[in-house]
Structure formats: structure tokens, C-alpha cells
Design a protein around this motif. Sequence first.
Motif, mmCIF file in Angstrom:
data_model
loop_
_atom_site.group_PDB
_atom_site.id
_atom_site.type_symbol
_atom_site.label_atom_id
_atom_site.label_comp_id
_atom_site.label_asym_id
_atom_site.label_seq_id
_atom_site.Cartn_x
_atom_site.Cartn_y
_atom_site.Cartn_z
ATOM 1 N N VAL A 1 41.593 43.691 44.986
ATOM 2 C CA VAL A 1 40.196 43.244 45.084
ATOM 3 C C VAL A 1 39.488 43.410 43.747
ATOM 4 O O VAL A 1 38.766 42.508 43.295
ATOM 5 C CB VAL A 1 39.462 44.009 46.208
ATOM 6 C CG1 VAL A 1 37.965 43.740 46.174
ATOM 7 C CG2 VAL A 1 40.044 43.646 47.565
ATOM 8 N N LEU A 2 39.669 44.544 43.089
ATOM 9 C CA LEU A 2 39.022 44.775 41.801
ATOM 10 C C LEU A 2 39.520 43.795 40.743
ATOM 11 O O LEU A 2 38.724 43.276 39.943
ATOM 12 C CB LEU A 2 39.242 46.220 41.347
ATOM 13 C CG LEU A 2 38.501 47.280 42.173
ATOM 14 C CD1 LEU A 2 38.947 48.680 41.768
ATOM 15 C CD2 LEU A 2 36.996 47.118 42.044
ATOM 16 N N LEU A 3 40.817 43.558 40.722
ATOM 17 C CA LEU A 3 41.347 42.572 39.774
ATOM 18 C C LEU A 3 40.774 41.182 40.063
ATOM 19 O O LEU A 3 40.442 40.439 39.131
ATOM 20 C CB LEU A 3 42.874 42.525 39.837
ATOM 21 C CG LEU A 3 43.621 43.702 39.224
ATOM 22 C CD1 LEU A 3 45.111 43.607 39.531
ATOM 23 C CD2 LEU A 3 43.381 43.791 37.733
ATOM 24 N N SER A 4 40.648 40.846 41.331
ATOM 25 C CA SER A 4 40.093 39.535 41.689
ATOM 26 C C SER A 4 38.652 39.401 41.232
ATOM 27 O O SER A 4 38.221 38.323 40.810
ATOM 28 C CB SER A 4 40.163 39.327 43.202
ATOM 29 O OG SER A 4 41.498 39.284 43.630
ATOM 30 N N ASN A 5 37.898 40.493 41.287
ATOM 31 C CA ASN A 5 36.482 40.439 40.905
ATOM 32 C C ASN A 5 36.255 40.566 39.411
ATOM 33 O O ASN A 5 35.350 39.923 38.875
ATOM 34 C CB ASN A 5 35.696 41.544 41.626
ATOM 35 C CG ASN A 5 35.450 41.214 43.070
ATOM 36 O OD1 ASN A 5 35.180 40.064 43.409
ATOM 37 N ND2 ASN A 5 35.545 42.208 43.924
ATOM 38 N N TYR A 6 37.016 41.406 38.750
ATOM 39 C CA TYR A 6 36.696 41.741 37.361
ATOM 40 C C TYR A 6 37.731 41.311 36.333
ATOM 41 O O TYR A 6 37.513 41.476 35.136
ATOM 42 C CB TYR A 6 36.471 43.255 37.248
ATOM 43 C CG TYR A 6 35.335 43.724 38.131
ATOM 44 C CD1 TYR A 6 34.031 43.348 37.860
ATOM 45 C CD2 TYR A 6 35.577 44.504 39.239
ATOM 46 C CE1 TYR A 6 32.980 43.757 38.668
ATOM 47 C CE2 TYR A 6 34.545 44.925 40.057
ATOM 48 C CZ TYR A 6 33.248 44.549 39.768
ATOM 49 O OH TYR A 6 32.215 44.954 40.579
ATOM 50 N N ALA A 7 38.863 40.801 36.749
ATOM 51 C CA ALA A 7 39.886 40.381 35.791
ATOM 52 C C ALA A 7 40.285 38.936 36.094
ATOM 53 O O ALA A 7 41.464 38.634 36.325
ATOM 54 C CB ALA A 7 41.090 41.320 35.852
ATOM 55 N N GLY A 8 39.304 38.068 36.081
ATOM 56 C CA GLY A 8 39.532 36.661 36.396
ATOM 57 C C GLY A 8 40.549 36.006 35.480
ATOM 58 O O GLY A 8 41.362 35.195 35.925
ATOM 59 N N GLY A 9 40.510 36.356 34.209
ATOM 60 C CA GLY A 9 41.468 35.790 33.266
ATOM 61 C C GLY A 9 42.895 36.165 33.614
ATOM 62 O O GLY A 9 43.798 35.319 33.600
ATOM 63 N N MET B 1 48.658 34.478 39.087
ATOM 64 C CA MET B 1 48.834 35.896 39.435
ATOM 65 C C MET B 1 48.097 36.246 40.718
ATOM 66 O O MET B 1 48.581 37.063 41.510
ATOM 67 C CB MET B 1 48.337 36.794 38.294
ATOM 68 C CG MET B 1 49.301 36.903 37.138
ATOM 69 S SD MET B 1 50.929 37.504 37.613
ATOM 70 C CE MET B 1 50.579 39.173 38.082
ATOM 71 N N ALA B 2 46.935 35.656 40.962
ATOM 72 C CA ALA B 2 46.184 35.947 42.183
ATOM 73 C C ALA B 2 47.008 35.584 43.415
ATOM 74 O O ALA B 2 47.038 36.336 44.398
ATOM 75 C CB ALA B 2 44.858 35.194 42.181
ATOM 76 N N MET B 3 47.665 34.444 43.355
ATOM 77 C CA MET B 3 48.491 34.016 44.491
ATOM 78 C C MET B 3 49.683 34.948 44.663
ATOM 79 O O MET B 3 49.999 35.356 45.789
ATOM 80 C CB MET B 3 48.978 32.582 44.276
ATOM 81 C CG MET B 3 49.851 32.056 45.383
ATOM 82 S SD MET B 3 49.006 31.881 46.948
ATOM 83 C CE MET B 3 48.044 30.417 46.621
ATOM 84 N N VAL B 4 50.334 35.299 43.581
ATOM 85 C CA VAL B 4 51.498 36.190 43.652
ATOM 86 C C VAL B 4 51.088 37.553 44.220
ATOM 87 O O VAL B 4 51.739 38.077 45.143
ATOM 88 C CB VAL B 4 52.159 36.352 42.264
ATOM 89 C CG1 VAL B 4 53.204 37.452 42.277
ATOM 90 C CG2 VAL B 4 52.749 35.030 41.805
#
Length: 131
Positions: free
Chosen positions: A61-69, A81-84
Motif C-alpha cells: 500500500v505504501l509503495l502504491s501511494n508514495y513510490a509511483g515511479g 511492478m504494481a501488478m506483479v
Amino acid sequence: MATDAPPPPRTSTDAATPAGPTTEEFVEVQQSAEFGELRRTYRSFAFPLTIAFIAWYLLYVLLSNYAGGFMGTKVFGNVNMAMVLGLAQFATTFLIAWLYSRHAANRLDPQAEAIKRHMESRSTTRTEADA
């Protein structure tokens, strides 16, 4: 739902079936070393895995919110990466369920069965003494 209700009255057909354990017997078993070991075995498996999975989920969740790149990084084709990592959430859920099933079958069920047999033998002995 009230738990203070008295048990239903015994009928003539109930006389053939042995009475179940008393409240005192349940409390005694709950305070026994065997039951304590069963609880410890369960907790030593379930709590760490629960904490690890929650941490893994929160990381996603944190990566999805704050590490969009980073999450938008293409892995192959249109898969990023989000899908994986999102699919890995499902995979870890099934992995944990499978691991728990194995753990329960190998460690928890034999301990619980031994406690159950002990209680049933005490209940049968008590019923025979009452007869």
C-alpha cells in the motif's frame, strides 16, 4: 445471546449417551500444561505469520501511494511492478493458508486430539462411576 440458560432436560433417549465434560473439567484442561503447549504451538506459528503478512500488505500500500515511479516500472509488456506485487499478495495468501494447513495437520491436530481423548476418557470414567 444469553449463556446463562440451563441445559435442556435429559430425555429417556439421552440416557444411553454419555454426559459431556463438566465446566470444571474444561477449566482444568484449559489450565493444563498440554493445553498451554497447544496454545503456544499455535501462537508461535500464527502470530509471526500474521505480522509478516500485514507488514507485506502495508508495504504494498505504501509503495502504491508514495513510490509511483517504482510501481509503474514495466517488467515485461504491459505488466508493471504494481501488478506483479499485487498478484504476489494473492500468492502469499494461498501460501500462508497452505503452510497453516500443514502446520495444523502435523502439530496442532495431534495435540488437540490427545487432549480430546483425555477429556473423553475422563467423561466416560465419570459416567461409568455414576451408573
